[in-house]
Write an enzyme that holds these catalytic residues in place. Structure first.
Site, PDB file in Angstrom:
ATOM      1  CG  HIS A 103      46.680  49.977  40.929  1.00 21.10           C
ATOM      2  ND1 HIS A 103      45.334  50.054  41.180  1.00 21.10           N
ATOM      3  CD2 HIS A 103      46.933  50.918  39.988  1.00 21.10           C
ATOM      4  CE1 HIS A 103      44.803  50.991  40.419  1.00 21.10           C
ATOM      5  NE2 HIS A 103      45.742  51.532  39.682  1.00 21.10           N
ATOM      6  CG  ASP A 106      45.173  48.039  44.145  1.00 21.80           C
ATOM      7  OD1 ASP A 106      45.301  49.140  44.702  1.00 21.80           O
ATOM      8  OD2 ASP A 106      44.845  47.902  42.943  1.00 21.80           O
TER       9      ASP A 106
HETATM   10  C1  XLS Z   1      42.181  56.424  37.557  1.00 22.11           C
HETATM   11  C2  XLS Z   1      42.322  55.244  36.708  1.00 22.11           C
HETATM   12  C3  XLS Z   1      42.979  54.053  37.372  1.00 22.11           C
HETATM   13  C4  XLS Z   1      43.421  53.063  36.328  1.00 22.11           C
HETATM   14  C5  XLS Z   1      44.432  52.090  36.794  1.00 22.11           C
HETATM   15  O1  XLS Z   1      41.421  57.322  37.289  1.00 22.11           O
HETATM   16  O2  XLS Z   1      41.064  54.913  36.203  1.00 22.11           O
HETATM   17  O3  XLS Z   1      42.117  53.462  38.287  1.00 22.11           O
HETATM   18  O4  XLS Z   1      42.352  52.373  35.787  1.00 22.11           O
HETATM   19  O5  XLS Z   1      45.561  52.688  37.297  1.00 22.11           O
END
Ligand code: XLS
Ligand code: NI
Ligand code: NI
Length: 439
Positions: A103, A106
């Site tokens: 993200h 991150d």
């Molecule tokens: C949350 C999601 C997230 C997505 C990316 O539950 O899995 O991690 O994969 O935003």
């Protein structure tokens, strides 16, 4: 290869075969081994999730962080982000994966202002670019965190506040650009806060239209900058909101069709989201695949006794086998891959635990691949399935499906026939056959 953050692991994790007792070796994942005409690494396309592996510090709603990570020591946000990225690339190289996912928040910290946040992202994208070219590690997908900031607490694209939606749009524009800049092969939309908690304050139709408009603007921008990566939507039924608009594969496909977006998206199916939807991983994969829309996978698992997204590493070989059967039968994931959207437990405090976790997940999928490949090669299951539908290959079945007959013709036809005779579905036999392949 750098050796600063994970000194317990000096060399890339070797493949030692199933009899090895070395906890820091693969027992099944042998990246160059050819399975069904392709190497394991190109079939499995593993990716590490930046957020769980480098940005999760073991806190939960009841307690403080339990992990003490060396890469989070600096008090300067950009230095801390760079240290984290160096740790990440050391980890990718030592683990021997080719891909990672992130993200925007991150890899790069939010600043005091919009401009500072944007500059931080540019700085960190520049740094990631250098590390990618030094190591050959690639970006499977990027995404924007549209759920952490309190301004998104009532939705991002589906916020009742147009200013918030515009903010989310600007953030997504920058995240797509960052992904493009880093050669990302896909871009993911997970509608973290796109849903509602109470109908008393919600206009569903309006929110769906906003979400469609948001995705349309993203498609326009993608085309404008000529980003060739695949757009993916990741369904999830609940958590954080009670009702999410992209609740499962079928619902998401319907939404994309309703709003004429279907040609621009595929799905990213996550195992734990499937179980939260009261379904199974393989069901969600099969629904997406049947529509020609299975683009990528978030490989993790839930816990049937816990009703939330526990994001554990996948270890169940039955589950990975069924998943790989679907993936192989559709000819692979194309530009997608298997992203470990999974985190170590709060009590697994050491950096080396991150290696054990990923090694286990990679071996579980490598086993699934080997077993699925053998099942497909032997054709026993596929022959039984083909035989089950064989009455549609000729005679009245063929006439129905080729639109030569309608209800009236069938009513005429059935008069001259005996009662239909059904053959056994052979479920138990098929389960035994599957079991005979699991090793
Ligand atoms: C949350 C999601 C997230 C997505 C990316 O539950 O899995 O991690 O994969 O935003
Ligand atoms: Ni996910
Ligand atoms: Ni998830």
């Amino acid at each position: 290869m750098a050796n600063k953050y994970f000194p317990e692991v000096k060399e890339p994790i070797p493949y030692e075969g199933k009899d090895s007792k070395n906890p820091l070796a693969f027992k099944y994942y042998n990246k160059d081994q050819v399975v069904g005409g392709q190497t394991m690494s190109s079939r499995l396309r593993f990716a590490v999730a930046y957020w769980h592996t480098f940005m999760n510090f073991g806190s939960d709603v009841f307690g403080l962080p339990s992990f003490n990570r060396l890469w989070r020591k600096s008090s300067d946000p950009i230095t801390r982000a760079k240290d984290t990225m160096e740790a990440a690339f050391e980890f990718f190289q030592k683990l021997g994966v080719e891909y990672y996912c992130f993200h925007d928040r991150d890899i790069s910290p939010a600043g005091e202002s919009y401009t500072e946040t944007k500059e931080n992202l540019e700085t960190m994208v520049g740094f990631a670019k250098e590390l990618q070219s030094d190591t050959g590690i690639k970006l499977l997908w990027g995404t924007a965190n549209l759920f952490g900031d309190p301004i998104y607490s009532q939705g991002a694209a589906t916020s009742p506040n147009a200013h918030v939606m515009a903010n989310a749009a600007a953030q997504v524009k920058n995240a797509i650009e960052a992904t493009y800049e880093l050669g990302g092969e896909n871009y993911v939309f997970w509608g973290g806060r796109e849903g509602y908690d109470t109908l008393l304050n919600t206009d569903i139709r309006r929110e769906q239209e906003q979400m469609a408009r948001f995705l349309n603007m993203a498609v326009d921008y993608k085309q404008k900058i000529n980003f060739k990566g695949q757009f993916l939507i990741e369904p999830k039924p609940c958590e954080p909101t009670k009702h999410q608009y992209d609740s499962d594969a079928a619902t998401t496909l319907y939404f994309l069709k309703e709003f004429d977006l279907i040609d621009h998206f595929k799905l990213n199916i996550e195992a734990n989201h499937a179980t939260l939807a009261g379904s199974s991983f393989e069901h969600e994969l099969a629904v997406a695949s049947a529509a020609g829309k299975l683009g990528s996978v978030d490989a993790n698992r839930g816990d049937y006794l816990l009703g939330w997204d526990t994001d554990q590493f996948p270890t169940d070989v039955y589950s990975t086998t069924l998943a790989m059967l679907i993936i192989l039968n559709q000819g692979g994931l194309g530009s997608g891959g298997l992203n470990f959207d999974a985190k170590v437990r709060r009590s697994s405090t050491d950096p080396v635990d991150l290696f054990y976790a990923h090694i286990g997940g990679m071996d579980a999928f490598a086993r699934g691949l080997l077993i699925a490949d053998k099942i497909i090669e032997d054709k026993i299951l596929s022959e039984l399935v083909n035989e089950r539908y064989s009455s549609f290959n000729s005679g009245i079945g063929k006439k129905i499906m080729s639109k030569q007959v309608g209800l009236e013709d069938l009513e005429m036809w059935i008069r001259g026939e005996d009662k239909p005779v059904l053959k056994s579905g052979r479920q138990e036999l098929l389960e035994n056959i599957l079991n005979s392949y699991i090793f």
